[in-house]
Design a protein around this motif. Structure first.
Motif, mmCIF file in Angstrom:
data_model
loop_
_atom_site.group_PDB
_atom_site.id
_atom_site.type_symbol
_atom_site.label_atom_id
_atom_site.label_comp_id
_atom_site.label_asym_id
_atom_site.label_seq_id
_atom_site.Cartn_x
_atom_site.Cartn_y
_atom_site.Cartn_z
ATOM 1 N N THR A 1 28.234 -19.308 -3.195
ATOM 2 C CA THR A 1 29.098 -18.454 -3.285
ATOM 3 C C THR A 1 27.645 -16.567 -3.641
ATOM 4 O O THR A 1 26.971 -17.745 -4.203
ATOM 5 C CB THR A 1 30.480 -17.313 -3.896
ATOM 6 O OG1 THR A 1 29.919 -17.913 -5.234
ATOM 7 C CG2 THR A 1 31.596 -17.874 -3.467
ATOM 8 N N ALA A 2 27.564 -15.402 -3.502
ATOM 9 C CA ALA A 2 26.622 -14.998 -3.688
ATOM 10 C C ALA A 2 27.830 -13.317 -3.781
ATOM 11 O O ALA A 2 28.086 -13.482 -2.509
ATOM 12 C CB ALA A 2 25.521 -14.715 -2.884
ATOM 13 N N SER A 3 27.553 -12.782 -4.748
ATOM 14 C CA SER A 3 27.506 -11.431 -4.822
ATOM 15 C C SER A 3 27.461 -10.283 -4.126
ATOM 16 O O SER A 3 28.079 -9.586 -3.260
ATOM 17 C CB SER A 3 27.727 -10.949 -6.038
ATOM 18 O OG SER A 3 28.346 -11.876 -6.565
ATOM 19 N N GLY B 1 17.915 -15.386 -0.455
ATOM 20 C CA GLY B 1 18.237 -14.055 -0.173
ATOM 21 C C GLY B 1 18.487 -13.686 -1.981
ATOM 22 O O GLY B 1 17.672 -12.086 -1.712
ATOM 23 N N GLY B 2 17.904 -14.057 -2.493
ATOM 24 C CA GLY B 2 18.366 -13.831 -4.258
ATOM 25 C C GLY B 2 19.740 -13.023 -4.262
ATOM 26 O O GLY B 2 19.714 -11.524 -5.129
ATOM 27 N N GLN B 3 20.346 -13.116 -3.701
ATOM 28 C CA GLN B 3 21.794 -12.601 -3.744
ATOM 29 C C GLN B 3 22.277 -12.408 -4.825
ATOM 30 O O GLN B 3 23.584 -12.132 -4.504
ATOM 31 C CB GLN B 3 22.380 -12.591 -1.682
ATOM 32 C CG GLN B 3 21.508 -12.078 -0.894
ATOM 33 C CD GLN B 3 22.065 -12.431 0.281
ATOM 34 O OE1 GLN B 3 22.493 -13.515 0.512
ATOM 35 N NE2 GLN B 3 21.139 -11.778 0.992
ATOM 36 N N GLU B 4 22.824 -13.776 -5.620
ATOM 37 C CA GLU B 4 23.183 -13.559 -6.339
ATOM 38 C C GLU B 4 22.320 -13.603 -7.645
ATOM 39 O O GLU B 4 22.150 -14.517 -8.825
ATOM 40 C CB GLU B 4 24.382 -15.230 -6.578
ATOM 41 C CG GLU B 4 24.889 -15.322 -7.749
ATOM 42 C CD GLU B 4 26.230 -14.099 -7.301
ATOM 43 O OE1 GLU B 4 25.913 -13.186 -7.715
ATOM 44 O OE2 GLU B 4 27.300 -14.236 -7.506
ATOM 45 N N PRO B 5 22.245 -12.345 -8.269
ATOM 46 C CA PRO B 5 21.226 -12.054 -9.554
ATOM 47 C C PRO B 5 22.358 -12.458 -11.203
ATOM 48 O O PRO B 5 20.928 -12.234 -11.825
ATOM 49 C CB PRO B 5 20.379 -10.745 -8.681
ATOM 50 C CG PRO B 5 21.601 -10.185 -8.681
ATOM 51 C CD PRO B 5 22.605 -11.053 -7.291
ATOM 52 N N ALA C 1 28.898 -13.531 -16.543
ATOM 53 C CA ALA C 1 29.998 -12.765 -16.966
ATOM 54 C C ALA C 1 29.602 -11.722 -15.980
ATOM 55 O O ALA C 1 31.392 -11.125 -16.475
ATOM 56 C CB ALA C 1 29.246 -12.018 -18.557
ATOM 57 N N GLU C 2 28.899 -11.149 -15.566
ATOM 58 C CA GLU C 2 28.945 -10.099 -14.902
ATOM 59 C C GLU C 2 29.542 -10.282 -13.015
ATOM 60 O O GLU C 2 30.275 -9.951 -12.057
ATOM 61 C CB GLU C 2 27.131 -9.836 -14.279
ATOM 62 C CG GLU C 2 27.084 -8.892 -15.055
ATOM 63 C CD GLU C 2 25.229 -8.501 -14.834
ATOM 64 O OE1 GLU C 2 24.679 -7.491 -15.452
ATOM 65 O OE2 GLU C 2 24.661 -9.880 -14.021
ATOM 66 N N ILE C 3 29.414 -12.070 -12.994
ATOM 67 C CA ILE C 3 29.519 -13.091 -11.725
ATOM 68 C C ILE C 3 31.170 -12.850 -11.755
ATOM 69 O O ILE C 3 32.350 -12.407 -10.605
ATOM 70 C CB ILE C 3 29.520 -14.304 -11.618
ATOM 71 C CG1 ILE C 3 27.789 -14.113 -11.221
ATOM 72 C CG2 ILE C 3 30.087 -15.240 -10.040
ATOM 73 C CD1 ILE C 3 27.005 -15.214 -11.066
ATOM 74 N N LYS C 4 32.068 -13.011 -13.162
ATOM 75 C CA LYS C 4 33.205 -13.807 -13.364
ATOM 76 C C LYS C 4 34.209 -12.091 -12.836
ATOM 77 O O LYS C 4 35.061 -11.832 -12.415
ATOM 78 C CB LYS C 4 33.718 -13.660 -14.816
ATOM 79 C CG LYS C 4 34.757 -14.172 -14.857
ATOM 80 C CD LYS C 4 34.910 -14.876 -16.506
ATOM 81 C CE LYS C 4 36.056 -15.594 -16.889
ATOM 82 N NZ LYS C 4 37.221 -14.280 -17.157
#
Length: 202
Positions: free
Chosen positions: A76-78, A112-116, A120-123
Motif C-alpha cells: 500500500t501507499a498513502s 514513486g516515493g508515495q509512502e514517505p 505512526a503517520e501511516i497508522k
C-alpha cells in the motif's frame, strides 16, 4: 701407540649409538588447516506461515497466525493514485472475513516515493481517512536490495509488484495461488473468484 689408537676408535664407536638414540625424532609436517566450512545459507521459507513481520506499532507477529485462512497481501501507499483502493480493501475485508479471508497491508515507498510517512503517520492516515480495521504492517521493501522476506517469498514464483496495490492471494496452506496488478480493484470479479477458489481448497 697402535693400541691407544685402537682403544680410542672402540670408545668412539661405543658412544655413537648413544648419540644417535638422543637425536630428536624428525618432526612430522603439520597438515594445513582444514578449510573452514562455508556458512550455510538461511533456509528459504516454504510457505508464508514460516515468516514473521512487524505490525505498525512494532509488535512482531508470526504469519502462521493466518494458517487456515486465505490471505490477500497488498503493498500500500498513502499518496498514490490507487490509494482510494484502501476503501475497497476494507469493504472486501468486511465482506469476506467471516468466510475466512484476511486482508493484510504492507506499506512500501518503492514506487514513486508515495509512502514517505512513518509507521505512526501511516497508522493515523489509514484509521482516520479510510477506517481501516484489517492488519497493517511496517513499511517494507518489495523488490531489489533489502527486499523483505515476505516479498521474496511472494514473488518467488509469481510476478513482483510493479506498482503500489499489487495483490497476492495466499491459500490456507500458505502458498501463493494468484497475483494481480494494481489495476485489478478490490471489487473486481476476477479477484473475488480467486478468493472463492482459495476458500474452497483445504
Amino acid at each position: 701407540m697402535r693400541t691407544l689408537h685402537t682403544l680410542s676408535l672402540v670408545a668412539a664407536l661405543a658412544v655413537t649409538p648413544a648419540l644417535a638414540e638422543n637425536k630428536p625424532a624428525k618432526s612430522t609436517p603439520t597438515p594445513p588447516p582444514a578449510a573452514k566450512a562455508e556458512p550455510q545459507s538461511e533456509k528459504k521459507p516454504m510457505s508464508l506461515h514460516d515468516l514473521s513481520a512487524n505490525r505498525l506499532d512494532g509488535t512482531s507477529e508470526k504469519l502462521s497466525d493466518f494458517q487456515g485462512k486465505v490471505v490477500l497481501v497488498v503493498n500500500t501507499a498513502s499518496e498514490c493514485g490507487y490509494t482510494p483502493q484502501y476503501a475497497g480493501l476494507e469493504k472486501l475485508y468486511q465482506e469476506y472475513k467471516d468466510k475466512g479471508v484476511v486482508v493484510v497491508g504492507f506499506p512500501s515507498n518503492d514506487f514513486g516515493g508515495q509512502e514517505p510517512g512513518s509507521a505512526a503517520e501511516i497508522k493515523k492516515f489509514c484509521e482516520l481517512r479510510y477506517k481501516i480495521t484489517f492488519p497493517m504492517f511496517e513499511k517494507v521493501k518489495t523488490k531489489g536490495e533489502g527486499q523483505s522476506p515476505v516479498y521474496e517469498f511472494l514473488s518467488r514464483n509469481h510476478p513482483a509488484p510493479k506498482w503500489n496495490f499489487h495483490k497476492y492471494v495466499v491459500g490456507k496452506d500458505g502458498q501463493v495461488k494468484a497475483a494481480f496488478p494494481s489495476s485489478v480493484t478490490p471489487d473486481s470479479a476476477e479477484l473475488k473468484t480467486a478468493l472463492d477458489g482459495a476458500l474452497s481448497q483445504k
